[in-house]
Motif scaffolding. Sequence first.
Motif, PDB file in Angstrom:
ATOM      1  N   THR A 540      24.183  -6.589 -19.181  1.00  0.00           N
ATOM      2  CA  THR A 540      22.794  -6.837 -18.796  1.00  0.00           C
ATOM      3  C   THR A 540      21.875  -7.040 -20.001  1.00  0.00           C
ATOM      4  N   GLY A 541      22.343  -6.710 -21.195  1.00  0.00           N
ATOM      5  CA  GLY A 541      21.536  -6.918 -22.394  1.00  0.00           C
ATOM      6  C   GLY A 541      22.067  -8.011 -23.293  1.00  0.00           C
ATOM      7  N   ALA A 542      23.013  -8.791 -22.818  1.00  0.00           N
ATOM      8  CA  ALA A 542      23.650  -9.804 -23.658  1.00  0.00           C
ATOM      9  C   ALA A 542      22.668 -10.859 -24.153  1.00  0.00           C
ATOM     10  N   SER A 543      21.654 -11.164 -23.365  1.00  0.00           N
ATOM     11  CA  SER A 543      20.733 -12.244 -23.725  1.00  0.00           C
ATOM     12  C   SER A 543      19.918 -11.948 -24.971  1.00  0.00           C
ATOM     13  N   VAL A 544      19.800 -10.677 -25.385  1.00  0.00           N
ATOM     14  CA  VAL A 544      18.981 -10.349 -26.550  1.00  0.00           C
ATOM     15  C   VAL A 544      19.830  -9.990 -27.759  1.00  0.00           C
ATOM     16  N   ARG A 545      21.140 -10.172 -27.659  1.00  0.00           N
ATOM     17  CA  ARG A 545      22.011  -9.816 -28.774  1.00  0.00           C
ATOM     18  C   ARG A 545      21.704 -10.646 -30.017  1.00  0.00           C
ATOM     19  N   ARG A 546      21.127 -11.832 -29.829  1.00  0.00           N
ATOM     20  CA  ARG A 546      20.847 -12.712 -30.964  1.00  0.00           C
ATOM     21  C   ARG A 546      19.825 -12.109 -31.929  1.00  0.00           C
ATOM     22  N   TYR A 547      19.044 -11.143 -31.468  1.00  0.00           N
ATOM     23  CA  TYR A 547      18.056 -10.520 -32.347  1.00  0.00           C
ATOM     24  C   TYR A 547      18.669  -9.451 -33.252  1.00  0.00           C
ATOM     25  N   LEU A 548      19.881  -9.032 -32.941  1.00  0.00           N
ATOM     26  CA  LEU A 548      20.475  -7.890 -33.640  1.00  0.00           C
ATOM     27  C   LEU A 548      21.303  -8.352 -34.835  1.00  0.00           C
ATOM     28  N   HIS A 549      21.547  -7.389 -35.744  1.00  0.00           N
ATOM     29  CA  HIS A 549      22.297  -7.684 -36.964  1.00  0.00           C
ATOM     30  C   HIS A 549      23.497  -6.751 -37.117  1.00  0.00           C
ATOM     31  N   PRO A 588       9.802 -11.406 -11.361  1.00  0.00           N
ATOM     32  CA  PRO A 588      11.105 -11.626 -12.012  1.00  0.00           C
ATOM     33  C   PRO A 588      10.994 -11.804 -13.520  1.00  0.00           C
ATOM     34  N   GLN A 589       9.905 -12.432 -13.971  1.00  0.00           N
ATOM     35  CA  GLN A 589       9.726 -12.601 -15.416  1.00  0.00           C
ATOM     36  C   GLN A 589       9.401 -11.267 -16.091  1.00  0.00           C
ATOM     37  N   ASP A 590       8.584 -10.448 -15.435  1.00  0.00           N
ATOM     38  CA  ASP A 590       8.219  -9.142 -16.002  1.00  0.00           C
ATOM     39  C   ASP A 590       9.435  -8.242 -16.173  1.00  0.00           C
ATOM     40  N   ALA A 591      10.392  -8.366 -15.278  1.00  0.00           N
ATOM     41  CA  ALA A 591      11.520  -7.439 -15.221  1.00  0.00           C
ATOM     42  C   ALA A 591      12.547  -7.669 -16.321  1.00  0.00           C
ATOM     43  N   HIS A 592      12.261  -8.576 -17.255  1.00  0.00           N
ATOM     44  CA  HIS A 592      13.214  -8.842 -18.339  1.00  0.00           C
ATOM     45  C   HIS A 592      12.533  -8.805 -19.709  1.00  0.00           C
ATOM     46  N   LEU A 593      11.443  -8.037 -19.832  1.00  0.00           N
ATOM     47  CA  LEU A 593      10.689  -8.038 -21.081  1.00  0.00           C
ATOM     48  C   LEU A 593      10.991  -6.837 -21.979  1.00  0.00           C
ATOM     49  N   ALA A 594      11.463  -5.750 -21.415  1.00  0.00           N
ATOM     50  CA  ALA A 594      11.755  -4.575 -22.247  1.00  0.00           C
ATOM     51  C   ALA A 594      12.883  -4.869 -23.228  1.00  0.00           C
ATOM     52  N   ALA A 595      13.899  -5.603 -22.775  1.00  0.00           N
ATOM     53  CA  ALA A 595      15.057  -5.878 -23.634  1.00  0.00           C
ATOM     54  C   ALA A 595      14.682  -6.662 -24.893  1.00  0.00           C
ATOM     55  N   PRO A 596      13.920  -7.770 -24.796  1.00  0.00           N
ATOM     56  CA  PRO A 596      13.563  -8.457 -26.041  1.00  0.00           C
ATOM     57  C   PRO A 596      12.664  -7.635 -26.957  1.00  0.00           C
ATOM     58  N   ILE A 597      11.773  -6.822 -26.399  1.00  0.00           N
ATOM     59  CA  ILE A 597      10.964  -5.947 -27.257  1.00  0.00           C
ATOM     60  C   ILE A 597      11.877  -5.005 -28.021  1.00  0.00           C
ATOM     61  N   TRP A 598      12.815  -4.396 -27.301  1.00  0.00           N
ATOM     62  CA  TRP A 598      13.750  -3.458 -27.926  1.00  0.00           C
ATOM     63  C   TRP A 598      14.582  -4.153 -28.994  1.00  0.00           C
ATOM     64  N   ALA A 599      15.114  -5.313 -28.675  1.00  0.00           N
ATOM     65  CA  ALA A 599      16.021  -5.995 -29.596  1.00  0.00           C
ATOM     66  C   ALA A 599      15.294  -6.523 -30.829  1.00  0.00           C
ATOM     67  N   LYS A 600      14.090  -7.061 -30.646  1.00  0.00           N
ATOM     68  CA  LYS A 600      13.318  -7.524 -31.808  1.00  0.00           C
ATOM     69  C   LYS A 600      13.055  -6.368 -32.764  1.00  0.00           C
ATOM     70  N   PHE A 601      12.669  -5.235 -32.195  1.00  0.00           N
ATOM     71  CA  PHE A 601      12.388  -4.074 -33.031  1.00  0.00           C
ATOM     72  C   PHE A 601      13.660  -3.552 -33.692  1.00  0.00           C
ATOM     73  N   MET A 602      14.731  -3.398 -32.921  1.00  0.00           N
ATOM     74  CA  MET A 602      15.960  -2.829 -33.475  1.00  0.00           C
ATOM     75  C   MET A 602      16.609  -3.763 -34.492  1.00  0.00           C
ATOM     76  N   GLY A 603      16.421  -5.067 -34.340  1.00  0.00           N
ATOM     77  CA  GLY A 603      16.942  -5.978 -35.346  1.00  0.00           C
ATOM     78  C   GLY A 603      16.314  -5.716 -36.702  1.00  0.00           C
ATOM     79  N   THR A 604      15.005  -5.495 -36.729  1.00  0.00           N
ATOM     80  CA  THR A 604      14.324  -5.140 -37.976  1.00  0.00           C
ATOM     81  C   THR A 604      14.801  -3.786 -38.480  1.00  0.00           C
ATOM     82  N   ALA A 605      14.945  -2.830 -37.562  1.00  0.00           N
ATOM     83  CA  ALA A 605      15.380  -1.486 -37.953  1.00  0.00           C
ATOM     84  C   ALA A 605      16.780  -1.506 -38.551  1.00  0.00           C
ATOM     85  N   GLN A 606      17.669  -2.350 -38.031  1.00  0.00           N
ATOM     86  CA  GLN A 606      19.026  -2.419 -38.567  1.00  0.00           C
ATOM     87  C   GLN A 606      19.037  -2.889 -40.018  1.00  0.00           C
TER      88      GLN A 606
END
Length: 682
Positions: A540-549, A588-606
Amino acid sequence: MRSPQPSFSNPVPAPAGWRRWWRQLPLWLKAAVLPLLGGFCSMTLLLVALRLLPLPDESLLDPTEMDAADGTTLAVWTPKGIRAERVPLEVIPRWLQEATIAVEDAQFYHHHAFNPLAMLRALWVDVSRGRVVQGGSTITQQLAKNLYLSQDRTLWRKVKEALYAMQLELHESKRTILEQYLNTVYYGHGAYGVQAASLLYFNKPVQALSLPECALLAGLPKGPAFYSPLTHFAQAKARQRVVLQRMVAAGYLTQAEADAAYHAPLHLATVHPPVVQAPYFTTTVVREVEQRLHLSPDALYQGGIHITTTLDPLLQQAAERAVATTLPKDRPLQAALVALDPQTGAIRAMVGGRDFATSPYNRAFAERQPGSAFKALLYTSALEHGWTPARQVMSAKTTFLYDEDRLYTVHDFGEMYARRPITLREAIARSDNVYAVTANLETGVEQVIDTARRMGITSPLDPVPSLALGVCPASPVEMARAYAVLANGGKRITPYTVEEVRAPQYGVYQASPQAVPAISPQIAFQMTDLLTSVLDSGGTGASVRRYLHGLAAAKTGTTYTDNWMVGYTPSLVCAVWVGYDDDRPLTPQDAHLAAPIWAKFMGTAQQHLPYTWYRPPAGLVARTIDPVTAKLATDACRDTETDYFLVGTEPRATCPLHPAQRAPLAPGPWWRAWLGRWFGRA
């Protein structure tokens, strides 16, 4: 015959007039006059010295400073104010000047630094009540304290206050003293001076204030927190009435004018500009310092305190940027983000909403339904009670019987079922609800609640089948704390924002993080390994994997009103919530916004916090299985997954659907399975 009396050619002269007068005085009167003369001379010398000496430098007063973990300044509070703007007395409304004098020091223009009658009256009230109820300080004394002294209540501080007050009166005119007072006095919420207070409470410059507004402001210095109209409107109005009546008593208003001013409507400002960096975090720090050191709400603003916080400025910027660039601007969606060190609980970043200026409510502490994000806790409990990653459950619409005669039908999101038995890894990746409710009921709801409590969830949890689907609210801080148990190998930590506080009048406080064993390291590693699948292909989180390192473990969660992503690396845990304050349903658009916020932030944190991925602790064995049969995979199995099992619980039979052409597949090096899943080959 009597001897002749001797004769003196130079007789002793009679004493001078003043000496004769002194010698004739009774002894008791001499004892009274000497101290008076000495006191008069001493006072004269003191007044001359105070007049000749320059006034102290106001900059010598230590401010209250709040720093980030790297020493970056987050906020500074001094009696000059966070955003003080000095205004001349001519600009300040006459009503505000008169209201201040009437309520603070009615004899201001008739005394010289002190008001003996007011001091005696205050002393009498304090003695009769057995505690400090009233203060006899004049406006001059209050100004001296605000400009040159700390807020500690000691005899020496009172002596210095008196000396500085006398010096002020000798150097400055009454008008200058009143102007300085009105530009430095504290009005609450970090606002010093009438201009800052006028902008804060009424969003207008001080010269535009009306009589009712002036009376309200004049009443605040006595207790800015208690009388704040933003938080205690009824108390503020009661204080306003007191001020107006004092103005009547002083002859500044008629009773009719005072009554009209009291009943006039007040239009308080609803937009309060942020005055510090990371405002949601800094307000949390203020609350924590107040609790740790038992300070009054306004003590921090009075100076002399140094606070070192846990904030990482780079991560805070990344968090704010992730929220700002992801939330749509055309609807009032809100978001919260909490990131903390899983080893200590130190909060490294916090966002409590999309805009502190328009909504200072901190949603990082708001309890909302976590949805499927709760499943990480559920499956932790299941693994503790005998479940293994190879346990299979049929993924199809199912009606459960519980409490002997009650039915509960479970649906997957969009009615998208696998319609076959699935393993725990696949259930987590696809967030299967039927699997979750099955695990909840078979493990035992009370056991699941016990595990959640040990992991740090303190919000109420109802023992119902739907607990598995995250229907019981929890806050982002709680969810981050619970996931930290998985991230640090099984220990419960306590989130905190304050590393150290140094305050001469309160002592030194230093944080002492404690980690309490909650679950076993083996269970923590098993869950971490399984949660990485959420970011794999098909998760369910595969779509935001591109933000991670690099590798990360996470779980999504969605209800009708709340969207979540909670996950971690060995160095950082992050929980993100997205939703509406009024609980309106998510689009439906609102229900998929937490994941990109999380991934953008965690990509920087990594990139900012490098880490080495976990290694399995002793007591676990890796086995590669066929997810269709949950048996040991053979070289003929096309799809495989590698899972970790407690020794003795691993599967031993080989896959019956794909007979081995050679020997059964060995698990191989642990990292091969990670790389295979990461690049989508598992």
